[in-house]
Write a protein that holds these residues in place. Structure first.
Motif, PDB file in Angstrom:
ATOM      1  N   ALA A 208       0.853  -1.187   0.000  1.00  0.00           N
ATOM      2  CA  ALA A 208       0.000   0.000   0.000  1.00  0.00           C
ATOM      3  C   ALA A 208       0.883   1.228   0.000  1.00  0.00           C
ATOM      4  O   ALA A 208       1.919   1.259   0.684  1.00  0.00           O
ATOM      5  N   SER A 209       0.491   2.238  -0.778  1.00  0.00           N
ATOM      6  CA  SER A 209       1.253   3.482  -0.819  1.00  0.00           C
ATOM      7  C   SER A 209       1.202   4.159   0.538  1.00  0.00           C
ATOM      8  O   SER A 209       0.168   4.165   1.211  1.00  0.00           O
ATOM      9  N   PHE A 492      -1.466   2.797  -6.452  1.00  0.00           N
ATOM     10  CA  PHE A 492      -0.941   3.895  -7.257  1.00  0.00           C
ATOM     11  C   PHE A 492      -0.555   5.062  -6.368  1.00  0.00           C
ATOM     12  O   PHE A 492      -1.381   5.589  -5.621  1.00  0.00           O
ATOM     13  N   ASP A 493       0.733   5.456  -6.427  1.00  0.00           N
ATOM     14  CA  ASP A 493       1.237   6.616  -5.699  1.00  0.00           C
ATOM     15  C   ASP A 493       1.231   7.800  -6.664  1.00  0.00           C
ATOM     16  O   ASP A 493       2.154   7.981  -7.463  1.00  0.00           O
ATOM     17  N   GLU A 494       0.180   8.594  -6.610  1.00  0.00           N
ATOM     18  CA  GLU A 494       0.008   9.680  -7.568  1.00  0.00           C
ATOM     19  C   GLU A 494       1.053  10.763  -7.388  1.00  0.00           C
ATOM     20  O   GLU A 494       1.472  11.409  -8.360  1.00  0.00           O
ATOM     21  N   ALA A 495       1.497  11.018  -6.177  1.00  0.00           N
ATOM     22  CA  ALA A 495       2.472  12.078  -5.932  1.00  0.00           C
ATOM     23  C   ALA A 495       3.802  11.794  -6.626  1.00  0.00           C
ATOM     24  O   ALA A 495       4.492  12.721  -7.076  1.00  0.00           O
ATOM     25  N   ARG A 496       4.154  10.534  -6.739  1.00  0.00           N
ATOM     26  CA  ARG A 496       5.433  10.160  -7.361  1.00  0.00           C
ATOM     27  C   ARG A 496       5.251   9.523  -8.732  1.00  0.00           C
ATOM     28  O   ARG A 496       6.236   9.206  -9.392  1.00  0.00           O
ATOM     29  N   VAL A 501       3.287  -2.900  -7.041  1.00  0.00           N
ATOM     30  CA  VAL A 501       2.603  -4.190  -7.204  1.00  0.00           C
ATOM     31  C   VAL A 501       3.281  -5.212  -6.304  1.00  0.00           C
ATOM     32  O   VAL A 501       4.484  -5.145  -6.038  1.00  0.00           O
ATOM     33  N   ALA A 502       2.481  -6.171  -5.827  1.00  0.00           N
ATOM     34  CA  ALA A 502       2.991  -7.220  -4.934  1.00  0.00           C
ATOM     35  C   ALA A 502       2.411  -8.551  -5.360  1.00  0.00           C
ATOM     36  O   ALA A 502       1.285  -8.632  -5.868  1.00  0.00           O
TER      37      ALA A 502
END
Length: 513
Positions: A208-209, A492-496, A501-502
């Motif tokens: 999880a982000s 999804f880490d929108e800031a970066r 994925v795992a």
């Protein structure tokens, strides 16, 4: 033989230079070309013949070769140290060549045919003439001898089928042979590149982000389980957790400093310090163990295996069951919001008919209301993978996904693999779906651009390392998520601009283009 007169030139030369006489032996003049034997100072032919016939007492010419004469040792220049090539030392004296003794075959009777251990083969009959003849063997030049039940004449094209263009090339070739299209989709023109340092997890069950990176849970290279905090700079921090066993974590959900962990036994725990200390959340009596969880609308939402929907207040308080028209099949946060303002989207049976679905959305007050959106007809299998961003919604179908746009229409997109996770990447509706191909035990990350009808593969993952299924856990529930190449979690880490994925292959991060 008469004495030959002295040459006056020799007398003069001897008086002047004795050394010249010794070094320069003058030859007698040659006989005249006209054969005049009467010239002064010359012997006649009769005198020459008489001189040859006269004995010379061993003097004169000797035509022997001297090969039988003894050799004077003083005339030989021999190095006494040279003992011959048989006694020469080897070029590699340390090399063991074994016994080099010479065997005298002439004096050894052990090789006689009568004394040999093996009997002779001179008169032996090996039975070649008695072998049966196999004239009926089929070399395959003209096809099989017996009829092949699996090969029918109807399965073969006509011999002149391609002469008039009646048979397409596709009918003559195997479409799967040599094709490099995962799950039956073409590769994207710009595939995603993997970013960040490798995460020291051989397999992962959750990701999880989070702030400055992501939280992931899985098994380390040494075989133990751990909850780690990772970032794109290559830092991996193992968290010393209390209250949970990292080996039993099935899913993670992060909102700020609050971390919710779902265990394999259906227990839900919450950490308020970033993932170090966990406390179990008591669920209301009646619902079975939890199957899904997500943060949204200021609370933690939990879907149970039987389809009940439970809401746990983030600030504390008792959990309550939220009423839904029918069993909930999937839930997901609306990633278009920010923080605690994000809504929760729920896919549930509407109760109007068998297999009919309703799309529900949470309200700012914590309620749940129907969106009034009509979903496609009944599905064979209730979807569990769901994604939402504003008016864009997508859920997993039996083959591929079904996507709803701002116009309210649902559009199916099919490919040859089921979808295990979905995430939207922007407000336009671009999404990524994890499609698992059981045939080669790999997962393809499928990108579907907003308004596009063509899905493309941007990355491929798996299969897991050999032997991963054998030591993936003690219970069947623990063995399933990280025992194969499917993606069990996608964030999804929108800031970066990174997708985490795992799965059984570990943890990976891809830069979104």
């Amino acid at each position: 033989m008469p004495e030959r007169p002295a040459d006056p030139r020799n007398e003069r030369g001897a008086g002047k230079d004795e050394r010249r006489r010794l070094d320069d032996d003058e030859l007698d003049p040659l006989p005249p070309l006209d054969g005049d034997a009467q010239e002064e100072g010359r012997d006649t032919e009769a005198e020459v013949e008489a001189d040859l016939d006269e004995p010379h007492d061993g003097e004169g010419l000797d035509d022997s070769t001297g090969e039988d004469d003894p050799v004077d040792p003083e005339d030989l220049d021999v190095d006494e140290r040279d003992t011959g090539w048989l006694g020469e030392p080897a070029d590699a004296p340390d090399l063991d060549l074994g016994d080099l003794g010479v065997h005298d075959l002439g004096a050894d009777d052990s090789l006689a045919p009568d004394d040999a251990e093996e009997p002779g083969t001179q008169n032996e009959d090996f039975g070649f003439g008695k072998a049966p003849e196999h004239g009926g063997l089929d070399s395959g030049d003209e096809g099989p001898v017996a009829p092949d039940e699996e090969l029918r004449e109807d399965d073969l094209p006509a011999m002149d089928a391609d002469e008039e263009g009646d048979l397409e090339d596709a009918a003559l070739t195997d479409t799967g042979f040599g094709a490099d299209e995962p799950v039956g989709l073409p590769w994207d023109a710009e595939p995603w590149s993997r970013v960040g340092a490798p995460v020291a997890l051989s397999s992962a069950t959750a990701v999880a982000s989070a702030a400055r990176g992501a939280l992931a849970c899985g098994r380390t290279e040494g075989g133990g389980a751990a909850l780690v905090r990772v970032d794109l700079e290559g830092t991996t921090q193992v968290l010393a957790t209390t209250g949970i066993d990292p080996a039993g974590v099935r899913a993670l959900a992060v909102q700020g400093s609050r971390v919710a962990a779902l265990l394999y036994d259906g227990t839900v725990t919450i950490s308020s310090d970033g993932g170090t200390r966990y406390a179990p959340v008591p669920l209301p009596p009646g619902p079975s163990h939890a199957a899904q969880l997500a943060w949204g609308a200021g609370s933690l939402w939990v879907r149970t295996a039987r389809g009940a929907l439970v809401v746990v207040p983030a600030g504390g308080g008792a959990a309550a069951v939220h009423g839904v028209p029918g069993p909930a099949t999937a839930l997901a946060p609306d990633t278009g919001g920010s923080g605690s303002d994000s809504a929760i989207v729920v896919l549930a049976e509407d109760g109007a008919g068998e297999g009919a679905l309703a799309l529900l959305r949470s309200t700012p007050a914590g309620g749940l209301e129907s969106t009034g959106v009509e979903l496609p007809d009944a599905l064979d299998t209730p979807p569990q993978a769901l994604g939402a961003r504003g008016e864009h919604v997508a859920y997993a179908a039996r083959r591929g996904i079904v996507v709803r746009g701002p116009d309210g229409r649902w559009t199916p997109h099919e490919w040859d693999a089921p979808v295990t996770a979905i995430a939207f990447l922007d407000d336009d509706g671009t999404l990524v779906a994890a499609a698992y191909a059981e045939g080669d035990d790999t997962t393809a990350l499928v990108r579907l651009a907003a308004g596009s009808s063509q899905a493309t593969v941007v990355a491929r993952l798996g299969p897991p390392p050999a032997g991963r299924a054998a030591d993936s856990g003690d219970s069947p529930e623990q063995q399933e998520p990280d025992a194969d190449g499917r993606v069990v979690a996608l964030s999804f880490d929108e800031a970066r601009g990174v997708v985490w994925v795992a799965g059984g292959f570990g943890v990976a991060a891809f830069a979104v283009r």
